[in-house]
Motif scaffolding. Sequence first.
Motif, mmCIF file in Angstrom:
data_model
loop_
_atom_site.group_PDB
_atom_site.id
_atom_site.type_symbol
_atom_site.label_atom_id
_atom_site.label_comp_id
_atom_site.label_asym_id
_atom_site.label_seq_id
_atom_site.Cartn_x
_atom_site.Cartn_y
_atom_site.Cartn_z
ATOM 1 N N CYS A 166 0.839 -1.195 0.000
ATOM 2 C CA CYS A 166 0.000 0.000 0.000
ATOM 3 C C CYS A 166 0.877 1.250 0.000
ATOM 4 C CB CYS A 166 -0.914 -0.009 1.215
ATOM 5 S SG CYS A 166 -1.969 1.450 1.375
ATOM 6 N N ASP A 167 0.785 2.039 -1.069
ATOM 7 C CA ASP A 167 1.508 3.306 -1.149
ATOM 8 C C ASP A 167 0.921 4.107 -2.305
ATOM 9 O OD1 ASP A 167 3.556 5.401 -1.626
ATOM 10 O OD2 ASP A 167 4.756 4.222 -0.221
ATOM 11 N N PRO A 168 0.570 5.378 -2.099
ATOM 12 C CA PRO A 168 -0.061 6.162 -3.153
ATOM 13 C C PRO A 168 0.920 6.892 -4.063
ATOM 14 C CG PRO A 168 -0.046 7.439 -1.153
ATOM 15 C CD PRO A 168 0.582 6.104 -0.808
ATOM 16 N N SER B 131 4.752 7.848 -6.200
ATOM 17 C CA SER B 131 5.664 7.342 -7.231
ATOM 18 C C SER B 131 7.093 7.701 -6.842
ATOM 19 C CB SER B 131 5.335 7.965 -8.599
ATOM 20 O OG SER B 131 4.032 7.622 -9.009
ATOM 21 N N GLY C 241 4.860 4.022 -10.013
ATOM 22 C CA GLY C 241 4.235 3.851 -8.709
ATOM 23 C C GLY C 241 5.065 2.964 -7.796
ATOM 24 N N ALA D 176 4.238 1.110 -5.127
ATOM 25 C CA ALA D 176 3.668 -0.210 -4.845
ATOM 26 C C ALA D 176 3.796 -1.134 -6.047
ATOM 27 C CB ALA D 176 2.208 -0.070 -4.425
ATOM 28 N N GLU E 35 -2.817 1.453 -4.477
ATOM 29 C CA GLU E 35 -2.183 2.756 -4.708
ATOM 30 C C GLU E 35 -3.062 3.856 -4.112
ATOM 31 O OE1 GLU E 35 0.564 2.877 -8.429
ATOM 32 O OE2 GLU E 35 -1.380 2.113 -9.090
#
Length: 210
Positions: free
Chosen positions: A34-36, A38, A57, A59, A79
């Motif tokens: 989980c990571d929004p 880049s 991105g 993730a 994301e």
Amino acid sequence: MIVRHIALIGCGNIGTHVTPELPRQDGVAEVTLCDPDSYSADNLAAQSIDAVDVGRGKALVQAERLRRISPGLKVNVIEDRVEDVPRGLLKCDLILSCLDSRSARQRVNELATRLGIPWIDSGVLGSQSLVRLNAYIPSQDGSCLECNWGSQEYAALEQEYPCGAVSGASFPSMASSALGAVAAALVAVEIGKILRADLAASVASRQVIL
């Protein structure tokens, strides 16, 4: 062998070093990333990534890395900010938090407590060459992240930083890749203890600082 599912929240400095350790843990068959954000060119100096990853991105990049290491591993990509992720999507056996944002860590604490999931929280502070590790096992007599928070910690959720990060958002830790790798090594060791239910050796309800 018990099949395990780990959720990694945050694919930055520590997260990039933790990622390759996950499929090498006994019984881990599923990973949720989980990571929004880049990766940027600035991340090359402090995170375990390659030049071809810049602009992609976080993730997604780490998901591809996991699949190269273990093609049979089930990998889920989210994301989005953990604050905006539905609770059910992060139902797993163990949560790893590699976050700079206080509000995001507060959200992970809430998720883990409500879902009854153990979680490991790690951080680095480059200005003082510090590495921190905490582990939490939800229980009636166990402490959580917010148990030791006071008015200062809650006020800091709204703190503004010169770099422009506000309201608990992440801000640069100024930490080197080496510090991230040290933190990730501690996380990997702690993962093994918790998955083996060796809680006597775990740092649960304690803090390790190097």
